[in-house]
Design a protein around this motif. Structure first.
Motif, PDB file in Angstrom:
ATOM      1  N   LYS A   1     -15.516  13.150  -3.351  1.00 56.04           N
ATOM      2  CA  LYS A   1     -14.552  12.827  -4.413  1.00 56.04           C
ATOM      3  C   LYS A   1     -13.252  13.589  -4.208  1.00 56.04           C
ATOM      4  O   LYS A   1     -12.156  13.041  -4.404  1.00 56.04           O
ATOM      5  CB  LYS A   1     -15.157  13.165  -5.779  1.00 56.04           C
ATOM      6  N   MET A   2     -13.353  14.854  -3.803  1.00 52.35           N
ATOM      7  CA  MET A   2     -12.163  15.670  -3.586  1.00 52.35           C
ATOM      8  C   MET A   2     -11.311  15.115  -2.444  1.00 52.35           C
ATOM      9  O   MET A   2     -10.097  14.932  -2.582  1.00 52.35           O
ATOM     10  CB  MET A   2     -12.576  17.107  -3.275  1.00 52.35           C
ATOM     11  N   VAL A   3     -11.942  14.816  -1.314  1.00 55.99           N
ATOM     12  CA  VAL A   3     -11.202  14.369  -0.135  1.00 55.99           C
ATOM     13  C   VAL A   3     -10.552  13.010  -0.369  1.00 55.99           C
ATOM     14  O   VAL A   3      -9.347  12.827  -0.131  1.00 55.99           O
ATOM     15  CB  VAL A   3     -12.130  14.323   1.095  1.00 55.99           C
ATOM     16  N   PHE A   4     -11.324  12.043  -0.859  1.00 52.58           N
ATOM     17  CA  PHE A   4     -10.763  10.708  -1.060  1.00 52.58           C
ATOM     18  C   PHE A   4      -9.747  10.701  -2.199  1.00 52.58           C
ATOM     19  O   PHE A   4      -8.747   9.976  -2.148  1.00 52.58           O
ATOM     20  CB  PHE A   4     -11.879   9.696  -1.301  1.00 52.58           C
ATOM     21  N   GLY A   5      -9.989  11.527  -3.216  1.00 53.12           N
ATOM     22  CA  GLY A   5      -9.029  11.625  -4.306  1.00 53.12           C
ATOM     23  C   GLY A   5      -7.692  12.190  -3.848  1.00 53.12           C
ATOM     24  O   GLY A   5      -6.629  11.685  -4.221  1.00 53.12           O
ATOM     25  N   LYS A   6      -7.747  13.239  -3.027  1.00 55.33           N
ATOM     26  CA  LYS A   6      -6.508  13.829  -2.503  1.00 55.33           C
ATOM     27  C   LYS A   6      -5.772  12.849  -1.604  1.00 55.33           C
ATOM     28  O   LYS A   6      -4.537  12.760  -1.628  1.00 55.33           O
ATOM     29  CB  LYS A   6      -6.825  15.106  -1.728  1.00 55.33           C
ATOM     30  N   ALA A   7      -6.515  12.117  -0.772  1.00 53.85           N
ATOM     31  CA  ALA A   7      -5.884  11.142   0.120  1.00 53.85           C
ATOM     32  C   ALA A   7      -5.154  10.069  -0.687  1.00 53.85           C
ATOM     33  O   ALA A   7      -4.036   9.660  -0.339  1.00 53.85           O
ATOM     34  CB  ALA A   7      -6.921  10.511   1.037  1.00 53.85           C
ATOM     35  N   ARG A   8      -5.778   9.622  -1.771  1.00 54.00           N
ATOM     36  CA  ARG A   8      -5.106   8.637  -2.630  1.00 54.00           C
ATOM     37  C   ARG A   8      -3.892   9.251  -3.313  1.00 54.00           C
ATOM     38  O   ARG A   8      -2.830   8.613  -3.420  1.00 54.00           O
ATOM     39  CB  ARG A   8      -6.087   8.110  -3.683  1.00 54.00           C
ATOM     40  N   GLN A   9      -4.033  10.484  -3.762  1.00 58.00           N
ATOM     41  CA  GLN A   9      -2.948  11.148  -4.492  1.00 58.00           C
ATOM     42  C   GLN A   9      -1.695  11.304  -3.627  1.00 58.00           C
ATOM     43  O   GLN A   9      -0.577  11.058  -4.093  1.00 58.00           O
ATOM     44  CB  GLN A   9      -3.418  12.520  -4.971  1.00 58.00           C
ATOM     45  N   VAL A  10      -1.882  11.710  -2.375  1.00 56.24           N
ATOM     46  CA  VAL A  10      -0.718  11.940  -1.515  1.00 56.24           C
ATOM     47  C   VAL A  10      -0.363  10.716  -0.674  1.00 56.24           C
ATOM     48  O   VAL A  10       0.640  10.711   0.026  1.00 56.24           O
ATOM     49  CB  VAL A  10      -0.915  13.172  -0.604  1.00 56.24           C
ATOM     50  N   GLY A  11      -1.189   9.671  -0.741  1.00 52.09           N
ATOM     51  CA  GLY A  11      -0.868   8.430  -0.059  1.00 52.09           C
ATOM     52  C   GLY A  11      -1.081   8.456   1.440  1.00 52.09           C
ATOM     53  O   GLY A  11      -0.233   7.991   2.206  1.00 52.09           O
ATOM     54  N   LEU A  12      -2.229   8.984   1.873  1.00 51.75           N
ATOM     55  CA  LEU A  12      -2.545   9.027   3.297  1.00 51.75           C
ATOM     56  C   LEU A  12      -3.487   7.885   3.668  1.00 51.75           C
ATOM     57  O   LEU A  12      -4.485   7.680   2.996  1.00 51.75           O
ATOM     58  CB  LEU A  12      -3.230  10.347   3.669  1.00 51.75           C
ATOM     59  N   PRO A  13      -3.207   7.163   4.760  1.00 49.09           N
ATOM     60  CA  PRO A  13      -4.222   6.266   5.289  1.00 49.09           C
ATOM     61  C   PRO A  13      -5.325   7.100   5.943  1.00 49.09           C
ATOM     62  O   PRO A  13      -5.049   8.097   6.608  1.00 49.09           O
ATOM     63  CB  PRO A  13      -3.464   5.428   6.326  1.00 49.09           C
ATOM     64  N   VAL A  14      -6.583   6.706   5.746  1.00 51.04           N
ATOM     65  CA  VAL A  14      -7.725   7.504   6.187  1.00 51.04           C
ATOM     66  C   VAL A  14      -8.624   6.660   7.084  1.00 51.04           C
ATOM     67  O   VAL A  14      -8.884   5.484   6.785  1.00 51.04           O
ATOM     68  CB  VAL A  14      -8.544   8.010   4.976  1.00 51.04           C
ATOM     69  N   VAL A  15      -9.112   7.266   8.178  1.00 52.04           N
ATOM     70  CA  VAL A  15     -10.172   6.668   8.985  1.00 52.04           C
ATOM     71  C   VAL A  15     -11.354   7.637   8.956  1.00 52.04           C
ATOM     72  O   VAL A  15     -11.235   8.787   9.379  1.00 52.04           O
ATOM     73  CB  VAL A  15      -9.735   6.397  10.438  1.00 52.04           C
TER      74      VAL A  15
ATOM     75  N   LEU B   1      -9.563  21.322   3.755  1.00 52.18           N
ATOM     76  CA  LEU B   1      -8.786  20.175   3.302  1.00 52.18           C
ATOM     77  C   LEU B   1      -7.360  20.584   2.966  1.00 52.18           C
ATOM     78  O   LEU B   1      -6.398  19.909   3.377  1.00 52.18           O
ATOM     79  CB  LEU B   1      -9.450  19.538   2.083  1.00 52.18           C
ATOM     80  N   GLN B   2      -7.183  21.684   2.236  1.00 54.07           N
ATOM     81  CA  GLN B   2      -5.835  22.120   1.881  1.00 54.07           C
ATOM     82  C   GLN B   2      -5.029  22.480   3.137  1.00 54.07           C
ATOM     83  O   GLN B   2      -3.822  22.226   3.197  1.00 54.07           O
ATOM     84  CB  GLN B   2      -5.898  23.307   0.928  1.00 54.07           C
ATOM     85  N   ARG B   3      -5.702  23.054   4.120  1.00 54.56           N
ATOM     86  CA  ARG B   3      -5.014  23.379   5.378  1.00 54.56           C
ATOM     87  C   ARG B   3      -4.487  22.112   6.046  1.00 54.56           C
ATOM     88  O   ARG B   3      -3.340  22.069   6.511  1.00 54.56           O
ATOM     89  CB  ARG B   3      -5.956  24.131   6.308  1.00 54.56           C
ATOM     90  N   VAL B   4      -5.313  21.084   6.073  1.00 57.03           N
ATOM     91  CA  VAL B   4      -4.883  19.817   6.672  1.00 57.03           C
ATOM     92  C   VAL B   4      -3.715  19.224   5.894  1.00 57.03           C
ATOM     93  O   VAL B   4      -2.720  18.772   6.486  1.00 57.03           O
ATOM     94  CB  VAL B   4      -6.062  18.826   6.727  1.00 57.03           C
ATOM     95  N   LEU B   5      -3.799  19.230   4.574  1.00 57.18           N
ATOM     96  CA  LEU B   5      -2.738  18.621   3.768  1.00 57.18           C
ATOM     97  C   LEU B   5      -1.418  19.365   3.911  1.00 57.18           C
ATOM     98  O   LEU B   5      -0.345  18.743   3.938  1.00 57.18           O
ATOM     99  CB  LEU B   5      -3.159  18.570   2.298  1.00 57.18           C
TER     100      LEU B   5
END
Length: 215
Positions: A179-193, A149-153
């Motif tokens: 929780k980690m993945v969806f939380g990070k996506a919300r934190q950095v503001g990424l749209p997710v599919v 996940l950190q690599r992707v971010l």
């Protein structure tokens, strides 16, 4: 947030021969998740391939894909800046943990020292401070998921594509990783599919749900 911000799928259709696999229009705002559900072979991962720019030529596809108002469908995969997490973390066995992360940092960040600083900061953020010189094979499943996940971010994606990334984890670890993945996506503001066949994934994503492969 303006109407142009986030991911917009406009009349996306994917076919294999005469068989229509996906027909979808949706808006996914930054920090939100669209979950696409269906059985194996229903076209879920094929949709991610279309969004990411690596659709197999055996399929035909049409429709608009825009991120923050920018049309992606005419761009090669490397210019779409789509971050992807798969079922397996796909860490490089010949690289240390920190180098597995550093390899994703954009080339605009110059200098080995600066890149290592960023990678080590990402490890610390993931609760893996001091793990940088480890062989990735020595990590647990959850630790590998955090590194992936950190690599992707750190690659600075404009959207996040999730191809059943929780399916191979045990139940407790699966919940933590969601929780980690969806939380990070919300934190950095990424749209997710997210594509999945697991109802618990959809509940954790807490967003729109689109079903494919229904009779």
């Amino acid at each position: 947030m303006t109407d142009n911000q986030g991911l917009v799928l406009d009349d996306v259709k994917i076919q294999l021969g005469d068989r229509l696999l996906v027909a979808l229009s949706a808006r996914v705002r930054r920090g939100e998740t669209l979950t696409v559900m269906g059985p194996s072979g229903s076209g879920k991962s094929t949709l991610l391939a279309y969004l990411g720019g690596f659709l197999d030529p055996a399929f035909t596809a049409s429709g608009s894909v825009r991120v923050d108002g920018v049309e992606l469908t005419g761009l090669p995969a490397e210019n779409r800046h789509a971050g992807i997490l798969f079922q397996d973390p796909l860490l490089f066995p010949h690289l240390s943990v920190v180098d597995n992360i550093a390899i994703a940092i954009p080339e605009t960040v110059r200098g080995r020292k600066q890149r290592r600083l960023l990678a080590n900061a990402a490890l610390e953020d993931a609760g893996l401070a001091g793990f940088g010189n480890r062989d990735p094979d020595t990590l647990s499943g959850g630790q590998k998921a955090r590194v992936a996940l950190q690599r992707v971010l750190l690659s600075q994606p404009c959207l996040l594509l999730l191809d059943e990334p929780f399916s191979k984890l045990d139940a407790d670890l699966r919940d933590q990783t969601r929780k980690m993945v969806f939380g990070k996506a919300r934190q950095v503001g990424l749209p997710v599919v997210l594509v999945t066949h697991d109802e618990d994934d959809a509940r954790a994503a807490n967003g729109q749900v689109h079903k494919v492969g229904q009779p």
